[in-house]
Design a protein around this motif. Sequence first.
Motif, PDB file in Angstrom:
ATOM      1  N   GLY A 122       0.814  -1.210   0.000  1.00 48.09           N
ATOM      2  CA  GLY A 122       0.000   0.000   0.000  1.00 48.09           C
ATOM      3  C   GLY A 122       0.847   1.259   0.000  1.00 48.09           C
ATOM      4  N   ALA A 123       0.280   2.347  -0.490  1.00 53.49           N
ATOM      5  CA  ALA A 123       0.922   3.661  -0.412  1.00 53.49           C
ATOM      6  C   ALA A 123       1.288   3.933   1.044  1.00 53.49           C
ATOM      7  CB  ALA A 123      -0.035   4.732  -0.915  1.00 53.49           C
ATOM      8  N   THR A 124       2.473   4.442   1.280  1.00 55.15           N
ATOM      9  CA  THR A 124       3.089   4.750   2.590  1.00 55.15           C
ATOM     10  C   THR A 124       3.543   3.497   3.354  1.00 55.15           C
ATOM     11  OG1 THR A 124       1.175   4.733   4.133  1.00 55.15           O
ATOM     12  CG2 THR A 124       1.570   6.789   2.881  1.00 55.15           C
ATOM     13  N   ALA A 125       3.184   2.297   2.870  1.00 53.36           N
ATOM     14  CA  ALA A 125       3.582   1.030   3.515  1.00 53.36           C
ATOM     15  C   ALA A 125       3.077   0.907   4.947  1.00 53.36           C
ATOM     16  CB  ALA A 125       5.102   0.814   3.451  1.00 53.36           C
ATOM     17  N   GLU A 126       2.027   1.684   5.287  1.00 59.05           N
ATOM     18  CA  GLU A 126       1.391   1.546   6.604  1.00 59.05           C
ATOM     19  C   GLU A 126      -0.031   1.045   6.402  1.00 59.05           C
ATOM     20  OE1 GLU A 126       1.991   4.330   9.582  1.00 59.05           O
ATOM     21  OE2 GLU A 126       3.984   4.910   8.900  1.00 59.05           O
ATOM     22  N   TYR A 127      -0.508   0.264   7.376  1.00 57.43           N
ATOM     23  CA  TYR A 127      -1.801  -0.405   7.231  1.00 57.43           C
ATOM     24  C   TYR A 127      -2.519  -0.419   8.568  1.00 57.43           C
ATOM     25  CZ  TYR A 127       0.960  -2.375   3.412  1.00 57.43           C
ATOM     26  OH  TYR A 127       1.780  -2.524   2.334  1.00 57.43           O
ATOM     27  N   SER A 128      -3.838  -0.480   8.514  1.00 58.36           N
ATOM     28  CA  SER A 128      -4.569  -0.865   9.711  1.00 58.36           C
ATOM     29  C   SER A 128      -4.618  -2.400   9.719  1.00 58.36           C
ATOM     30  CB  SER A 128      -5.974  -0.261   9.737  1.00 58.36           C
ATOM     31  OG  SER A 128      -6.586  -0.358   8.474  1.00 58.36           O
ATOM     32  N   PRO A 129      -4.531  -3.006  10.914  1.00 60.92           N
ATOM     33  CA  PRO A 129      -4.543  -4.478  10.986  1.00 60.92           C
ATOM     34  C   PRO A 129      -5.760  -5.085  10.284  1.00 60.92           C
ATOM     35  CG  PRO A 129      -3.850  -3.559  13.079  1.00 60.92           C
ATOM     36  CD  PRO A 129      -4.282  -2.382  12.231  1.00 60.92           C
ATOM     37  N   SER A 130      -6.917  -4.449  10.373  1.00 61.90           N
ATOM     38  CA  SER A 130      -8.106  -5.004   9.713  1.00 61.90           C
ATOM     39  C   SER A 130      -7.967  -4.944   8.196  1.00 61.90           C
ATOM     40  CB  SER A 130      -9.361  -4.275  10.184  1.00 61.90           C
ATOM     41  OG  SER A 130      -9.162  -2.881  10.177  1.00 61.90           O
ATOM     42  N   ALA A 131      -7.275  -3.937   7.682  1.00 58.65           N
ATOM     43  CA  ALA A 131      -7.032  -3.861   6.229  1.00 58.65           C
ATOM     44  C   ALA A 131      -6.085  -4.987   5.803  1.00 58.65           C
ATOM     45  CB  ALA A 131      -6.457  -2.500   5.852  1.00 58.65           C
ATOM     46  N   ILE A 132      -5.087  -5.278   6.635  1.00 55.74           N
ATOM     47  CA  ILE A 132      -4.165  -6.387   6.323  1.00 55.74           C
ATOM     48  C   ILE A 132      -4.947  -7.686   6.187  1.00 55.74           C
ATOM     49  CG2 ILE A 132      -2.345  -7.865   7.307  1.00 55.74           C
ATOM     50  CD1 ILE A 132      -1.001  -5.331   8.354  1.00 55.74           C
ATOM     51  N   ALA A 133      -5.845  -7.944   7.126  1.00 58.30           N
ATOM     52  CA  ALA A 133      -6.640  -9.179   7.085  1.00 58.30           C
ATOM     53  C   ALA A 133      -7.462  -9.233   5.798  1.00 58.30           C
ATOM     54  CB  ALA A 133      -7.537  -9.255   8.316  1.00 58.30           C
ATOM     55  N   MET A 134      -8.021  -8.097   5.407  1.00 58.84           N
ATOM     56  CA  MET A 134      -8.855  -8.081   4.200  1.00 58.84           C
ATOM     57  C   MET A 134      -8.025  -8.318   2.939  1.00 58.84           C
ATOM     58  SD  MET A 134     -10.487  -5.009   2.263  1.00 58.84           S
ATOM     59  CE  MET A 134     -11.763  -4.422   3.303  1.00 58.84           C
ATOM     60  N   ILE A 135      -6.857  -7.690   2.866  1.00 58.10           N
ATOM     61  CA  ILE A 135      -5.995  -7.836   1.683  1.00 58.10           C
ATOM     62  C   ILE A 135      -5.526  -9.289   1.552  1.00 58.10           C
ATOM     63  CG2 ILE A 135      -3.796  -7.108   0.659  1.00 58.10           C
ATOM     64  CD1 ILE A 135      -4.291  -4.385   2.255  1.00 58.10           C
ATOM     65  N   ARG A 136      -5.249  -9.929   2.688  1.00 57.84           N
ATOM     66  CA  ARG A 136      -4.856 -11.337   2.654  1.00 57.84           C
ATOM     67  C   ARG A 136      -6.011 -12.187   2.108  1.00 57.84           C
ATOM     68  NH1 ARG A 136      -1.666 -13.579   2.029  1.00 57.84           N
ATOM     69  NH2 ARG A 136      -1.166 -15.104   3.631  1.00 57.84           N
ATOM     70  N   LYS A 137      -7.251 -11.843   2.520  1.00 57.87           N
ATOM     71  CA  LYS A 137      -8.425 -12.577   2.030  1.00 57.87           C
ATOM     72  C   LYS A 137      -8.610 -12.396   0.530  1.00 57.87           C
ATOM     73  CE  LYS A 137     -11.669 -13.278   5.778  1.00 57.87           C
ATOM     74  NZ  LYS A 137     -12.417 -12.360   6.637  1.00 57.87           N
ATOM     75  N   LEU A 138      -8.198 -11.249   0.016  1.00 60.76           N
ATOM     76  CA  LEU A 138      -8.284 -11.012  -1.430  1.00 60.76           C
ATOM     77  C   LEU A 138      -7.229 -11.818  -2.189  1.00 60.76           C
ATOM     78  CD1 LEU A 138      -8.882  -7.126  -1.459  1.00 60.76           C
ATOM     79  CD2 LEU A 138     -10.555  -8.917  -1.994  1.00 60.76           C
ATOM     80  N   GLY A 139      -6.310 -12.436  -1.446  1.00 60.68           N
ATOM     81  CA  GLY A 139      -5.360 -13.351  -2.071  1.00 60.68           C
ATOM     82  C   GLY A 139      -3.949 -12.809  -2.232  1.00 60.68           C
ATOM     83  N   PHE A 140      -3.671 -11.641  -1.670  1.00 61.87           N
ATOM     84  CA  PHE A 140      -2.336 -11.051  -1.816  1.00 61.87           C
ATOM     85  C   PHE A 140      -1.518 -11.204  -0.547  1.00 61.87           C
ATOM     86  CE2 PHE A 140      -5.110  -8.781  -4.700  1.00 61.87           C
ATOM     87  CZ  PHE A 140      -4.378  -8.796  -5.866  1.00 61.87           C
ATOM     88  N   LYS A 141      -0.214 -11.451  -0.726  1.00 64.21           N
ATOM     89  CA  LYS A 141       0.726 -11.275   0.369  1.00 64.21           C
ATOM     90  C   LYS A 141       1.061  -9.785   0.429  1.00 64.21           C
ATOM     91  CE  LYS A 141       2.965 -15.752  -0.077  1.00 64.21           C
ATOM     92  NZ  LYS A 141       4.244 -16.416  -0.304  1.00 64.21           N
ATOM     93  N   ILE A 142       1.439  -9.326   1.611  1.00 64.45           N
ATOM     94  CA  ILE A 142       1.733  -7.899   1.781  1.00 64.45           C
ATOM     95  C   ILE A 142       3.228  -7.710   1.974  1.00 64.45           C
ATOM     96  CG2 ILE A 142       1.360  -5.910   3.286  1.00 64.45           C
ATOM     97  CD1 ILE A 142      -1.496  -7.085   3.735  1.00 64.45           C
ATOM     98  N   ALA A 143       3.778  -6.818   1.168  1.00 68.04           N
ATOM     99  CA  ALA A 143       5.230  -6.650   1.122  1.00 68.04           C
ATOM    100  C   ALA A 143       5.700  -5.553   2.065  1.00 68.04           C
ATOM    101  CB  ALA A 143       5.683  -6.348  -0.304  1.00 68.04           C
ATOM    102  N   GLY A 144       6.148  -5.965   3.230  1.00 69.26           N
ATOM    103  CA  GLY A 144       6.863  -5.043   4.102  1.00 69.26           C
ATOM    104  C   GLY A 144       8.297  -4.903   3.592  1.00 69.26           C
ATOM    105  N   PHE A 145       9.194  -4.534   4.472  1.00 74.17           N
ATOM    106  CA  PHE A 145      10.612  -4.386   4.099  1.00 74.17           C
ATOM    107  C   PHE A 145      11.429  -4.404   5.377  1.00 74.17           C
ATOM    108  CE2 PHE A 145       8.658  -0.247   4.618  1.00 74.17           C
ATOM    109  CZ  PHE A 145       9.529   0.410   5.451  1.00 74.17           C
TER     110      PHE A 145
END
Length: 247
Positions: free
Chosen positions: A151-174
Motif C-alpha cells: 500500500g501507499a506509505t507502507a502503513e496499514y490498519s490491521p483489519s485492512a491487512i486481514a482483508m488484503i490477505r483474504k483477497l489473495g495477496f501477500k503484503i510486502a513489508g521491508f
Amino acid sequence: MGLVGKSLCAIALSVSVVSAGHAALVEPTLRLKPQAAESGGGRVALTLDACGGKTDTRILSALVDNRIPATIFVTGIWLKRNAAAVEIMRAHPDLFELENHGGRHIPAVDTPQKIYGIRSAGSPDAVQAEVESGAAALVSAGGPAPKWFRGATAEYSPSAIAMIRKLGFKIAGFSINGDGGSLLGARETARRIAAAKDGDVIISHINQPTHAAGEGVVQGLLALKAKGMTFVRLDDAEGIGNNGTTD
Ligand SMILES: [Zn+2]
C-alpha cells in the motif's frame, strides 16, 4: 472509586478515543528466509515503488546493464504514464517482477486519517477498491496477475491487512528503508543499501528521476553486487513478514 480505578478509567478512555479516531497503524517488516552460510555472500530482495510520476532511468538502466533483478511495485497511475519503462521491464522478465502498489496510491487504511499527508482509503470498501484496481491495471497492461501488494506509505490498519490477505495477496513489508521515501541524499541512500545483509528486503523508489536519492540507489546496489550479494525477486524466495502479512 479509588485513585487506581480512576486512572484505569482514564487509560481505557484514552485508548478507546485513539482506536475510534486513529486506529493504530502498523508498518510490517518483511525478510527472506536466511540462506545457508556456505552458499556465498547472501541474498537480498530489492523492491522499488513506482507511486506515480515518472521513471528514474538511472536506476532502470543500472538494473538492466548489471542484470540486477528487482520487484517493482507499480500503481495504476504510474502504469498509464510510463509505457516506455513498462515495455523495458516486460522485455526483461528474468529481471523484473511487477507487483501491485494500488490503483491510485491511496494508503490501505480503512479509517479516515492522513498518513505522511496522504488521505487514507478511509473504509473497507475503499481499501478493497484500491487493491483490486491496482491488480486490474497490471493485468490490463498485459502482465501476469500480481501476487504481492504494498500500500501507499507502507502503513496499514490491521483489519485492512486481514482483508488484503483474504483477497489473495501477500503484503510486502521491508527491512531496510533505502531512500527514506526518496527524500534522502545520495550518500546516505548508498550507505543504507550497501549495508544490506543476507535476508534483507530493501525498499526504495524508481519514480523520482530528479531526486539525488536515485543516484545513491545505484551506488548502493553496485556496492552490494561487488560484495557478491545475490539479488532475488519476491516470488523467487520465501518472504516472512510480521503482522500477519505473509502467513
Ligand atoms: Zn508509493
